[in-house]
Each structure stands twice: as C-alpha cells, then as structure tokens.
Design a protein around this motif. Structure first.
Motif, short mmCIF file in Angstrom:
data_model
loop_
_atom_site.label_atom_id
_atom_site.label_comp_id
_atom_site.label_asym_id
_atom_site.label_seq_id
_atom_site.Cartn_x
_atom_site.Cartn_y
_atom_site.Cartn_z
N ASN A 1 -6.16 -5.27 1.26
CA ASN A 1 -6.09 -5.20 2.70
C ASN A 1 -7.38 -5.76 3.27
O ASN A 1 -8.30 -6.07 2.52
CB ASN A 1 -5.88 -3.75 3.17
N THR A 2 -7.47 -5.89 4.58
CA THR A 2 -8.71 -6.35 5.20
C THR A 2 -9.76 -5.26 5.14
O THR A 2 -9.44 -4.07 5.02
CB THR A 2 -8.48 -6.77 6.66
N PHE A 3 -11.03 -5.65 5.25
CA PHE A 3 -12.11 -4.68 5.13
C PHE A 3 -12.01 -3.58 6.17
O PHE A 3 -12.19 -2.39 5.86
CB PHE A 3 -13.46 -5.40 5.26
N ASP A 4 -11.72 -3.94 7.42
CA ASP A 4 -11.69 -2.93 8.47
C ASP A 4 -10.47 -2.02 8.40
O ASP A 4 -10.38 -1.03 9.13
CB ASP A 4 -11.81 -3.56 9.86
N ALA A 5 -9.53 -2.32 7.50
CA ALA A 5 -8.36 -1.46 7.31
C ALA A 5 -8.54 -0.49 6.15
O ALA A 5 -7.66 0.35 5.91
CB ALA A 5 -7.12 -2.31 7.07
N GLN A 6 -9.67 -0.56 5.44
CA GLN A 6 -9.84 0.24 4.24
C GLN A 6 -9.90 1.74 4.53
O GLN A 6 -9.21 2.54 3.89
CB GLN A 6 -11.10 -0.20 3.48
N ILE A 7 -10.74 2.16 5.46
CA ILE A 7 -10.86 3.59 5.76
C ILE A 7 -9.56 4.14 6.35
O ILE A 7 -9.10 5.22 5.93
CB ILE A 7 -12.07 3.87 6.66
N PRO A 8 -8.91 3.46 7.31
CA PRO A 8 -7.61 3.96 7.77
C PRO A 8 -6.59 4.10 6.65
O PRO A 8 -5.82 5.08 6.62
CB PRO A 8 -7.18 2.91 8.80
N PRO B 1 0.80 -1.22 0.00
CA PRO B 1 0.00 0.00 0.00
C PRO B 1 0.83 1.27 0.00
O PRO B 1 0.29 2.36 -0.03
CB PRO B 1 -0.81 -0.11 1.30
N ALA B 2 2.17 1.14 0.06
CA ALA B 2 3.01 2.32 0.15
C ALA B 2 3.38 2.89 -1.21
O ALA B 2 4.03 3.93 -1.30
CB ALA B 2 4.29 1.99 0.93
N LEU C 1 -7.49 7.30 4.67
CA LEU C 1 -7.15 8.51 5.41
C LEU C 1 -5.63 8.72 5.50
O LEU C 1 -5.16 9.85 5.57
CB LEU C 1 -7.75 8.47 6.81
N ALA C 2 -4.88 7.61 5.48
CA ALA C 2 -3.41 7.69 5.51
C ALA C 2 -2.82 7.90 4.12
O ALA C 2 -1.60 7.92 3.97
CB ALA C 2 -2.83 6.43 6.13
N ARG C 3 -3.68 8.05 3.11
CA ARG C 3 -3.28 8.29 1.72
C ARG C 3 -2.48 7.14 1.14
O ARG C 3 -1.63 7.32 0.25
CB ARG C 3 -2.52 9.62 1.59
N LYS C 4 -2.74 5.93 1.62
CA LYS C 4 -2.14 4.74 1.04
C LYS C 4 -2.94 4.23 -0.14
O LYS C 4 -2.45 3.43 -0.93
CB LYS C 4 -2.01 3.65 2.11
N ALA D 1 -16.20 10.57 8.47
CA ALA D 1 -14.77 10.30 8.32
C ALA D 1 -14.28 10.49 6.89
O ALA D 1 -13.17 10.97 6.66
CB ALA D 1 -14.45 8.88 8.78
N ILE D 2 -15.10 10.09 5.90
CA ILE D 2 -14.68 10.12 4.50
C ILE D 2 -15.82 10.62 3.62
O ILE D 2 -16.98 10.68 4.05
CB ILE D 2 -14.22 8.74 3.99
#
Length: 260
Positions: A71-78, A18-19, A81-84, A100-101
């Motif tokens: 990524n996992t579903f619960d990691a999508q919004i973070p 994701p980087a 927001l982290a611009r990954k 949030a979004i």
C-alpha cells in the motif's frame, strides 16, 4: 543493491489484497515497496531491500512466515488500525505516531537532510528556501516538519506519494529540493546517474517534538504478544550476526545505530 538474499525466496509471499486474514503462523506486513534500498520490487516483482531482508530474518528467527501487503506509505497506519495488516515495516517513532500505534524496539536511525542540486547552494533554512519548491513524501515526518516551519515562511511545499516520484521531479527540475531521509536519498538517488548533479546540503534537520530517535516496526497498542515476538526476533538476529551481515550488504560501514 537489488540482489535478493538467500532468505527472500524461502520465506516471502507477496499479496496485493489487504483483506486476507492472517493465519497464526503468518504475519501480514504492511509495505509500500517504493523506497530503495530499504524496500522495493526486485527484477521479478518480489519484495526486496534492507527492511525486507531484515524482516525475513526476523520471521525466520521466530518460525513464522511474512506475507507482504502493499500500500502507499500514508495508508500504512490506517491499514494497521483497521487490522488489515499485523505489522508495518520500520518507520520513525514520533510522539504523534506513538499516540496512535505501538512499536517494537528500535531497528535503525535515519537522519533527515535536504537534497538539492549542487549548484543551487540551498540550505535547510527558511531564508534560503523562501520562494522555492520543496518536495516531501505524504505522511512522512519530513512533511509534518516542512508544513509546520517552512510553508508559513513562504516555502512552497509539494507533497508526493512516494520517494521515486520525488526523485523524478528533482531530476526534471520541477522542484528545487526535497526533505527526506538522508541514507535513503544517498542510495536511492545520489548514487544513480540521475542524481550525479545533486547532493545532501546543510546539517541534519531535527526537532525534538517531531523527529524520532529511530525507526521501529509499527504494531497495534493492544498486541503485546506480537511486540514481544518481533523483539525476540530482532534480538536473535543481532546476536547471531545476521543483522550486521544485512546492514553491511546494503550500506557497508554506514552507521545506522540508534543513539540511546
């Protein structure tokens, strides 16, 4: 259900880091690929499914390439927001998420239902589920609903990273039922040999404060240009009939329209 459309090979690149920064002509799309028939890995390990094919078509319509960040579903919004990532594949537009979004225009609607063994006669009400083990996906609207209304009333809520893990435990009898998007369960589980003894039971589970009117692409609040681009692509594939073709391919006459 796992067949690729002609667009898939032409425009998709799957990456696992994701980087990697997004080039101007590339959109990094957040996906978990564990939610057939909406998103999954095909027999070659590439992204496939209804949402992926729609996204391919949107990207083609606006002359960009989509690069999937898994990524996992619960990691999508973070991750967003982290611009990954630049965009998240469609998810329910809830008040909490809207804080949030941002979101694109609506793409489709998926009602929430309880799935359980046919012989169990369970209903999506606390008096029927008290003392039972009910599965939900982590980070989902269904998890929020079950934690708010069912757990305090004596229902045991079990949280899973993805729907495939829920299907495995349903079949194995490790949970009594699951609260999940009905169309996803229908095509990802009930239409398989393992799901033959299960059914959607009771009415649609709704809550005006929690559940969404429909699902849409997740985009950062400050990215109005990208929101406009995604909406432009969606409008184009609706006008040229590609949206209807993809929907028909996966769901036949099933109505996924958003009731405005």
């Amino acid at each position: 259900m796992h067949q690729k459309t002609g667009l898939l090979a032409a425009v998709m690149i799957l990456i696992f880091s994701p980087a990697v920064p997004a080039a101007q002509d590339v959109l990094r799309i957040g996906a978990d690929l564990t939610n057939p028939p909406f998103q999954f890995r095909d027999k070659d390990g590439n992204p496939g499914g209804f949402e992926v094919d729609l996204t391919n078509a949107v990207c083609k319509a606006v002359n960009v390439k989509c690069r999937y960040v898994v990524n996992t579903f619960d990691a999508q919004i973070p991750a967003l927001l982290a611009r990954k990532v630049d965009v998240i594949l469609p998810l329910g537009v809830t008040p909490k998420r809207k804080a949030a979004i941002g979101f694109s225009r609506y793409v489709f609607h998926l009602p929430t239902r309880l799935v359980a063994r046919k012989a169990s006669h369970l209903q999506p009400q606390v008096d029927s589920l008290k003392g039972k083990d009910i599965a939900v996906q982590q980070g989902s609207i269904q998890e929020i609903y079950a934690e708010k209304y069912w757990r305090p009333a004596g229902v045991t809520i079990k949280n899973y990273p993805d729907l495939e893990a829920i299907y495995e435990d349903l079949y194995a009898g490790r949970v009594d039922g699951a609260l999940a998007p009905a169309v996803t369960v229908m095509y990802g589980f009930l239409h398989t040999p393992q799901g033959a003894d299960f059914a959607l039971t009771g009415p649609e589970v709704t809550d005006a404060d929690l559940f969404s009117k429909g699902s849409a692409y997740g985009i950062r609040h400050d990215d109005s240009a990208l929101t406009q681009l995604i909406n432009q692509g969606l409008e184009a594939i609706i006008r040229n009939g590609r949206y209807a073709e993809i929907t028909q391919h996966y769901f036949g006459a099933q109505d996924l329209s958003v009731k405005e």
